[in-house]
Design an enzyme around this catalytic site. Structure first.
Site, short mmCIF file in Angstrom:
data_model
loop_
_atom_site.label_atom_id
_atom_site.label_comp_id
_atom_site.label_asym_id
_atom_site.label_seq_id
_atom_site.Cartn_x
_atom_site.Cartn_y
_atom_site.Cartn_z
N ASP A 1 88.64 -58.17 -67.39
CA ASP A 1 89.82 -57.40 -67.83
C ASP A 1 89.44 -56.36 -68.88
O ASP A 1 90.27 -55.52 -69.24
CB ASP A 1 90.90 -58.34 -68.37
CG ASP A 1 90.38 -59.29 -69.42
OD1 ASP A 1 89.48 -60.09 -69.10
OD2 ASP A 1 90.85 -59.23 -70.57
N ASN A 2 88.21 -56.43 -69.37
CA ASN A 2 87.77 -55.45 -70.37
C ASN A 2 86.76 -54.46 -69.79
O ASN A 2 85.97 -53.88 -70.52
CB ASN A 2 87.17 -56.16 -71.59
CG ASN A 2 88.23 -56.96 -72.35
OD1 ASN A 2 89.42 -56.67 -72.26
ND2 ASN A 2 87.80 -57.98 -73.06
N ASP B 1 101.86 -62.99 -80.36
CA ASP B 1 102.97 -62.32 -81.04
C ASP B 1 103.04 -60.82 -80.72
O ASP B 1 103.94 -60.13 -81.19
CB ASP B 1 102.87 -62.53 -82.56
CG ASP B 1 101.58 -61.98 -83.14
OD1 ASP B 1 100.77 -61.40 -82.37
OD2 ASP B 1 101.36 -62.13 -84.36
N ARG C 1 95.69 -45.78 -79.07
CA ARG C 1 94.48 -45.62 -78.27
C ARG C 1 94.68 -44.55 -77.21
O ARG C 1 95.74 -44.47 -76.60
CB ARG C 1 94.15 -46.96 -77.61
CG ARG C 1 92.97 -46.89 -76.66
CD ARG C 1 92.35 -48.24 -76.42
NE ARG C 1 93.18 -49.11 -75.60
CZ ARG C 1 92.85 -50.37 -75.34
NH1 ARG C 1 91.77 -50.90 -75.87
NH2 ARG C 1 93.61 -51.10 -74.57
N ARG D 1 99.88 -57.11 -75.94
CA ARG D 1 100.15 -56.51 -77.26
C ARG D 1 99.92 -55.01 -77.22
O ARG D 1 99.57 -54.41 -78.22
CB ARG D 1 99.25 -57.14 -78.31
CG ARG D 1 97.80 -57.02 -77.93
CD ARG D 1 96.85 -57.22 -79.04
NE ARG D 1 95.55 -57.41 -78.42
CZ ARG D 1 94.41 -57.48 -79.06
NH1 ARG D 1 94.41 -57.39 -80.35
NH2 ARG D 1 93.28 -57.63 -78.42
P1 AMP Z 1 91.52 -58.94 -75.35
O1 AMP Z 1 90.86 -59.93 -76.22
O2 AMP Z 1 91.98 -57.71 -76.08
O3 AMP Z 1 90.74 -58.55 -74.16
O4 AMP Z 1 92.86 -59.64 -74.84
C1 AMP Z 1 92.91 -60.63 -73.86
C2 AMP Z 1 94.33 -60.86 -73.44
O5 AMP Z 1 95.07 -61.47 -74.51
C3 AMP Z 1 95.10 -59.61 -73.05
O6 AMP Z 1 95.99 -59.95 -72.02
C4 AMP Z 1 95.85 -59.28 -74.31
O7 AMP Z 1 96.99 -58.50 -74.07
C5 AMP Z 1 96.21 -60.67 -74.83
N1 AMP Z 1 96.43 -60.69 -76.27
C6 AMP Z 1 95.50 -60.56 -77.23
N2 AMP Z 1 96.06 -60.63 -78.46
C7 AMP Z 1 97.38 -60.81 -78.29
C8 AMP Z 1 98.50 -60.95 -79.17
N3 AMP Z 1 98.37 -60.94 -80.49
N4 AMP Z 1 99.71 -61.12 -78.60
C9 AMP Z 1 99.86 -61.13 -77.27
N5 AMP Z 1 98.87 -61.01 -76.40
C10 AMP Z 1 97.63 -60.84 -76.89
MG MG Z 2 91.25 -56.87 -73.31
#
Ligand code: AMP
Ligand code: MG
Length: 483
Positions: free
Chosen positions: A248-249, A121, A172, A89
Site C-alpha cells: 500500500d506504500n 483517530d 501532500r 487519515r
Molecule cells: P501507513 O503507515 O501510513 O502506510 O498507514 C497504514 C494504514 O493505516 C493506512 O490505511 C492509513 O490510512 C492507516 N492509518 C495510519 N494512521 C492512522 C490514524 N491515525 N488514523 C486512521 N488511520 C490511520
Molecule cells: Mg501508507
C-alpha cells in the site's frame, strides 16, 4: 483565490473512494508553506498564508472546486494480507494542473476520520508531519522521485499517542496516490471492471505511451517495474531506508511515498533498520530491491486478468516482465555507485569493486554520507586525512584507498562524484532535534533544516554542522510512524 481543480479520480465509480470532508480543527496555525512548489502548482503562495489559505491547509474550509474523498486500497503489510486499508487519515482535496502542465493531487494528511480509519483517530501528531515535510522535500532536492510537501499546519488540538501531542495537518502533493494496494483492493474482490478502469486511468495519467501498445496492461506492468527499479536504485546509493515498503506504500507513479519511519543511515550496514515496527528487519537497507520485486509480483498478480485470455499466457507474460526487474535495477544501482566512486563503467563492469567497498564500509560501520563526501574531496586533490579519520585505524582505510587509486579516475569523474555524493542529508538526529524543539514551540531548527536540505550538493559553511555524523549520545536507533 480560485483554485482550478480538475478532479478526475473523483469521477471514477463510487466504489473507488468515500466522499468525506476534512474535520474542523480549533486553532490552525501555519508552520511552513513551500513557496516554490506552490508556484509550480500555479497556486498563490501569499494567499496560502492568509487565514483563508490556512483554512484550506488545515481542512477547516473546503475550497470551491475541491471534491474531498478518501481513496480505497488494500495491501500486504509486512507480508500479511489486509483486504481493506484505504485513506484512514488522509483526504484528497482534488487535482490541479501545474504551470509545468503536470497533473498533481493535493491531499491533506491528518485531517480526521474516514470510513477507512478502522481503529485510528484520523489525526497526525506534529512530529511525523515535520518528519515527512523534511524527508520528502530532501528526497526531491536530492533528485529522487518523491511526493512533495506543500505545507504543514498546527491544529491547536492534542492527539493521543503514547502521550498527548500537538496535532498537525500535512499537505501532500503527489503525481497521484494510486498504489499497488489500489489494484489489490479490486483484484481481491474479483472486480475486473474496476481493474480495467483503474489500469486505463493509471496509463492515461502516468504512462500514456502504454495506451498505444499491443498489450496496454503488459506495457503498464513493464512501466511500473522500470519506474520502481529506477527508484530503488536511487534510494540505495543515498543510504535511504523507506522503512515500510508495504504494497500500500508503493506508488504506481514511481514516486517515493508515505514517509513514516524512513531514515538515512549514518554508519553503513546493509542490515540497517530504524523502524520500530520492523521487528524482523524485513525492510532493511539491503533488502529493499528484493522486497520491491516481491511487491511488483503482487502488482503483476492483480493485472493477470488484463494481460491475456488464458491464465497460462498471462502468467508467462507477467513472469517475463518481472524477470526484467533484477537486471534493470542492478545496472542502475551499479551506475549509481560507480558515479559515487569516480569509476568508469569499464573499471568495474562486474561491480566487484563496489561490492568490496561496501563490505569494507560495513565492517567498520563507516559513516556513509561522509565517506563519499570526503572521497570526493580526495578526488579533487585534497588530503585524505578526513576520509582516513572515518575509519578505526589508518591501515584499514589506506588498504582500501590504494585499491581505489588503482581503479578510479577521479580527475575524469569529479563532476559526477559531486553530483552523486550529497553534502547534506536529513540525518535522524537533526530531524529529531528539529521535532523536539518544535514540540516546545521553537520552529527555528525545523526551518533551518528545511532550507539547508533544499541544496544538498552545495557547499555551505554556515550549515556545516548539519553535515556531521551524530555523536554517540545523539545517535537515533529507532524511528516511528507515529500513527
Ligand atoms: P501507513 O503507515 O501510513 O502506510 O498507514 C497504514 C494504514 O493505516 C493506512 O490505511 C492509513 O490510512 C492507516 N492509518 C495510519 N494512521 C492512522 C490514524 N491515525 N488514523 C486512521 N488511520 C490511520
Ligand atoms: Mg501508507
Amino acid at each position: 483565490m480560485n483554485i482550478p481543480f480538475d478532479n478526475t479520480y473523483a469521477r471514477l465509480p463510487e466504489r473507488f473512494f468515500a466522499k468525506r470532508a476534512p474535520a474542523r480543527v480549533p486553532a490552525p496555525k501555519l508552520i511552513r508553506v513551500n513557496t516554490a512548489l506552490a508556484m509550480r502548482l500555479g497556486l498563490d503562495a501569499a494567499w496560502l498564508q492568509t487565514p483563508e489559505g490556512v483554512g484550506m491547509l488545515s481542512g477547516n474550509c473546503v475550497p470551491a472546486g475541491a471534491e474531498p474523498i478518501a481513496q480505497a486500497y488494500a495491501g500486504h503489510q509486512f507480508g500479511g494480507w489486509v483486504p481493506q486499508l484505504g485513506d484512514g487519515r488522509a483526504i484528497l482535496l482534488g487535482e490541479v494542473i501545474g504551470v509545468d502542465g503536470a497533473r498533481r493531487d493535493i491531499q491533506l494528511k491528518g485531517s480526521g476520520r474516514t470510513p477507512f480509519s478502522r481503529g485510528g483517530d484520523g489525526k497526525a501528531a506534529l512530529g511525523p508531519v515535520l518528519r515527512e515535510y523534511l524527508v520528502s522535500e530532501a528526497m526531491f532536492a536530492l533528485g529522487v522521485p518523491a511526493t512533495r510537501a506543500l505545507a504543514a499546519v498546527s491544529t491547536g488540538e492534542l492527539v493521543s499517542r503514547e502521550t498527548s501531542l500537538p496535532g498537525a495537518v500535512f499537505t501532500r502533493v503527489a503525481a497521484s496516490h494510486i498504489r499497488v494496494g489500489t489494484f489489490q483492493f479490486f483484484a481481491a474482490r474479483n472486480d475486473v471492471d474496476a481493474l480495467r478502469l483503474l489500469a486505463d486511468y493509471a496509463i492515461a495519467r502516468h504512462y500514456p505511451e502504454a495506451a498505444g501498445a499491443v498489450n496496454p496492461g503488459l506495457a503498464l506492468l513493464q512501466s511500473v517495474i522500470a519506474a520502481q527499479a529506477d527508484l530503488i536504485a536511487r534510494w540505495l546509493p543515498l543510504g535511504f531506508i523507506h522503512g515500510v515498503m508495504n504494497t500500500d506504500n508503493v506508488a504506481i507513479s514511481g514516486e517515493t511515498i508515505d514517509f513514516g519511519p524512513c531514515a538515512f543511515m549514518d554508519g553503513f550496514h546493509p542490515e540497517c533498520v530504524f523502524s520500530a515496527i520492523d521487528r524482523n528487519a524485513r525492510y532493511a537497507w539491503g533488502n529493499q530491491p528484493s522486497i520491491c520485486q516481491w511487491n511488483l509480483t503482487r502488482f503483476a498478480e492483480t493485472l493477470l486478468p488484463l494481460l491475456a485470455d488464458s491464465q497460462d499466457e498471462a502468467r508467462s507474460l507477467a513472469e517475463a516482465a518481472l524477470d526484467g526487474f533484477g537486471e534493470r535495477f542492478h545496472a542502475r544501482y551499479l551506475a549509481g555507485f560507480r558515479a559515487k566512486l569516480g569509476l568508469s563503467e569499464g573499471a568495474d563492469a562486474s561491480g566487484a569493486f563496489v561490492k568490496d567497498t561496501l563490505a569494507v564500509l560495513a565492517e567498520h560501520e563507516v559513516d556513509f554520507t561522509l565517506f563519499f563526501r570526503h572521497l570526493t574531496r580526495v578526488a579533487a586533490g585534497e588530503s585524505p586525512d578526513a576520509l582516513v579519520g572515518l575509519f578505526p585505524s589508518r591501515e584499514s582505510c589506506e588498504a582500501w584507498l590504494a585499491g581505489w587509486r588503482s581503479v578510479a579516475e577521479p580527475a575524469v569523474h569529479l563532476a559526477e562524484m559531486r553530483a552523486a555524493n550529497p553534502i547534506r542529508i536529513p540525518r535522524n538526529h537533526r530531524i529529531e532535534e528539529a521535532i523536539q524543539h518544535a514540540y516546545s514551540g521553537d520552529f527555528a531548527p525545523f526551518h533551518r533544516l528545511a532550507e539547508a536540505l533544499a541544496h544538498p550538493y552545495a557547499e555551505c559553511a554556515e550549515t556545516s554542522d548539519l553535515e556531521l555524523a551524530p555523536l554517540p549520545h545523539e545517535v537515533v536507533h529507532q524511528t516511528f510512524c507515529g500513527t
